[in-house]
Design an enzyme around this catalytic site. Structure first.
Site, PDB file in Angstrom:
ATOM      1  CB  ALA A  65      -0.887   0.002   1.240  1.00 31.50           C
ATOM      2  CB  SER A 110       4.938   2.545   1.289  1.00 36.56           C
ATOM      3  OG  SER A 110       4.594   1.403   0.557  1.00 36.56           O
ATOM      4  CE  LYS A 111       4.707  -1.834   8.213  1.00 31.70           C
ATOM      5  NZ  LYS A 111       5.541  -1.066   9.158  1.00 31.70           N
ATOM      6  N   GLY A 112       3.791  -3.057   3.341  1.00 33.67           N
ATOM      7  CA  GLY A 112       3.413  -4.244   2.587  1.00 33.67           C
ATOM      8  C   GLY A 112       3.407  -5.454   3.481  1.00 33.67           C
TER       9      GLY A 112
END
Ligand code: NAD
Length: 475
Positions: A65, A110-112
């Site tokens: 994201a 962001s992050k995943g």
């Protein structure tokens, strides 16, 4: 609504973060359109990919994201856990936008994550899964030194970051900055000294800075120094372990309880954190540890009396079901989102002070920033100046000794003459960041009447900085 129904209706992680951000946005005077934009996740990419393992194809689901790309690259960890879904990565990506702005790391958020339990797979299998996931993200520039730079999070560490860096390098053989595509790498693969400990070290520096402000200590009903304070930690992973270790061995705090997945350990005299960590590493959990009393239902110890409670495991640990029972004077959110918005409101009304996640665990991204700069500059911090500093310091000592006729002790001489190496510079930069960020946020907390708590102060500061970036882009 009765309490059972309220607990059932408690918002999820993403909504909980949104509620907190909305509360802060109301305290700023941003135009509504800009405010809504700042609180919107820009894009979330979902990927389902197959990997042939154990003789058959297994399908995995992963996410990346991007919350806010007002600055690029965007930055945020990759989590491996069964809880990972779109809502979780979007909440975590939002926290990253505000965290980076708060500590002046020049990144968007962001992050995943991958929805897997790493314990279900062998190292070789995890490598195949990680490389395939990285391949899919690299193809779409969702891993890229100038656009999107992941880091470790729950369930991942140096090993996974090294695989990701190598996968990017194989796909971009002429990119001289390839190593900067991910942070949290091991030292031999372009990592930086002090990154593994960074988030826990940042928690320690955050608590030290809090203890430097008498007014803030008094708000929490605390006084004095960290020495002798009782601390309960939930989660003895990367962040919780380092925070507990440094607070107990360097600042004299007493870790009276550690809560883990398989139960908790209580010892009013203080738990030996090194021994407990060794026990967890060798047996897989806290059961059987001789240095304290075992509790099967570990979470009851969140409610035990202590000076400082450090939730360092997962989101939503303190919620409407237990917030009323929490007795800690100070909660330090080492994990992301460990206190739900509803619990936060209850705790605030009761006068509990919370050092919020976007500040308390920002040490990780701060040192990741240093690692990224190191990778782009292709030189280790301190390499050029260390020996020059030593020579100058030595010269000064020799001159003082010859002028006064006195001699420095060998211990002083050794301590003073050392030039700063990479670990010294990283710790100094991290300490400075944690101090200045706290001071800037508390200025808002203490001077703006509408701002009731430190969480709001941190959000207001971050939102103002993001809004300034957007204005510069004429948004
Ligand atoms: P980790 O996987 O190293 O450790 C997590 C620990 O929590 C493990 O020991 C695990 O057994 C324990 N745990 C899991 N579920 C639990 C439960 N229900 N009850 C008690 N313990 C439980 O993860 P980490 O990297 O230490 O991350 C922890 C938190 O800190 C996460 O919220 C993460 O987003 C946040 N964080 C991590 C970093 C980083 O640099 N690693 C940076 C910023 C924030």
């Amino acid at each position: 609504m009765n309490i059972q129904n309220r607990i059932a209706a408690e918002p999820g992680f993403r909504d909980s973060v949104n509620i907190m951000v909305d509360r802060a946005l109301k305290l700023t005077d941003l135009p509504p359109g800009l405010a809504a934009n700042i609180n919107t996740c820009t894009a979330t990419y979902t990927i389902r990919f197959g990997v042939r393992l154990r003789g058959e194809v297994h399908t995995f689901t992963g996410y990346r994201a991007v919350h806010s790309d007002h600055m690029e690259p965007v930055k945020g960890g990759i989590r491996y856990a069964t809880s990972v879904d779109q809502e979780e990565v979007e909440a975590l990506a939002a926290l990253m936008s505000f965290k980076c702005a708060l500590v002046e790391a020049p990144f968007g958020g962001s992050k995943g994550g991958l929805a897997i339990d790493p314990a279900d797979w062998s190292e070789d299998e995890l490598e195949k899964i990680t490389r395939r996931f990285a391949h899919e993200l690299v193809k779409r520039d969702l891993i890229n030194p100038s656009q999107n730079v992941p880091a470790p999070d729950m369930g991942t560490g140096e090993r996974e970051m090294a695989w990701i860096a190598d996968e990017y390098r194989r796909m971009n053989t002429t990119d001289i900055n390839a190593r900067a595509c991910v942070t949290g790498k091991p030292p031999h693969a372009g990592g930086i000294a002090g990154r593994v400990e960074a988030t826990g070290r940042g928690v320690q520096f955050a608590i030290r800075e809090f203890f430097r402000h008498r007014e803030d200590l008094e708000a929490a009903g605390l006084s004095g120094t960290i020495d002798g304070k009782t601390v309960i930690v939930q989660g003895l992973g990367n962040v919780g372990y380092h925070a507990a270790l440094f607070l107990s061995t360097e600042d004299g705090a007493k870790i009276t309880a550690v809560i883990e997945r398989d139960g908790a350990i209580l010892n009013e005299d203080g738990i030996n954190i090194c021994e407990l960590k060794q026990h967890i590493d060798s047996t897989g959990g806290v059961i059987g540890f001789a240095g304290g009393k075992y509790f099967e239902y570990g979470n009851v110890l969140l409610e035990k009396r202590c000076d400082i409670l450090i939730p360092a495991a997962l989101e939503g640990a303190i919620n409407l079901s237990n917030a009323d029972q929490i007795k800690a004077k100070l909660i330090v959110e080492a994990a992301n989102g460990p206190v739900t918005a509803a619990a936060d409101e209850l705790l605030r009304k009761r006068g509990c002070v919370i050092i919020p996640d976007l500040y308390a665990n920002a040490g990780g991204v701060t040192v990741s920033y240093f690692e990224w700069v190191k990778n782009l500059s292709h030189i280790r911090f301190g390499r050029m100046q260390r020996r020059q500093e030593e020579a100058r310091q030595n010269e000064l000592m020799v001159a003082i000794e010859s002028m006064t006729g006195a001699k420095f002790s060998e211990q002083f001489r050794n301590n003073y003459k050392n030039g700063a190496g990479e670990i010294d510079l990283v710790r100094s930069g991290l300490d400075d960041t944690m101090r200045i960020s706290y001071q800037n946020a508390r200025e808002i907390w203490r001077s703006e009447d509408a701002c009731e708590d430190l969480r709001m102060a941190c959000y207001i500061l971050a939102i103002r900085r993001i809004a300034t970036s957007y204005s510069a882009l004429n948004l």
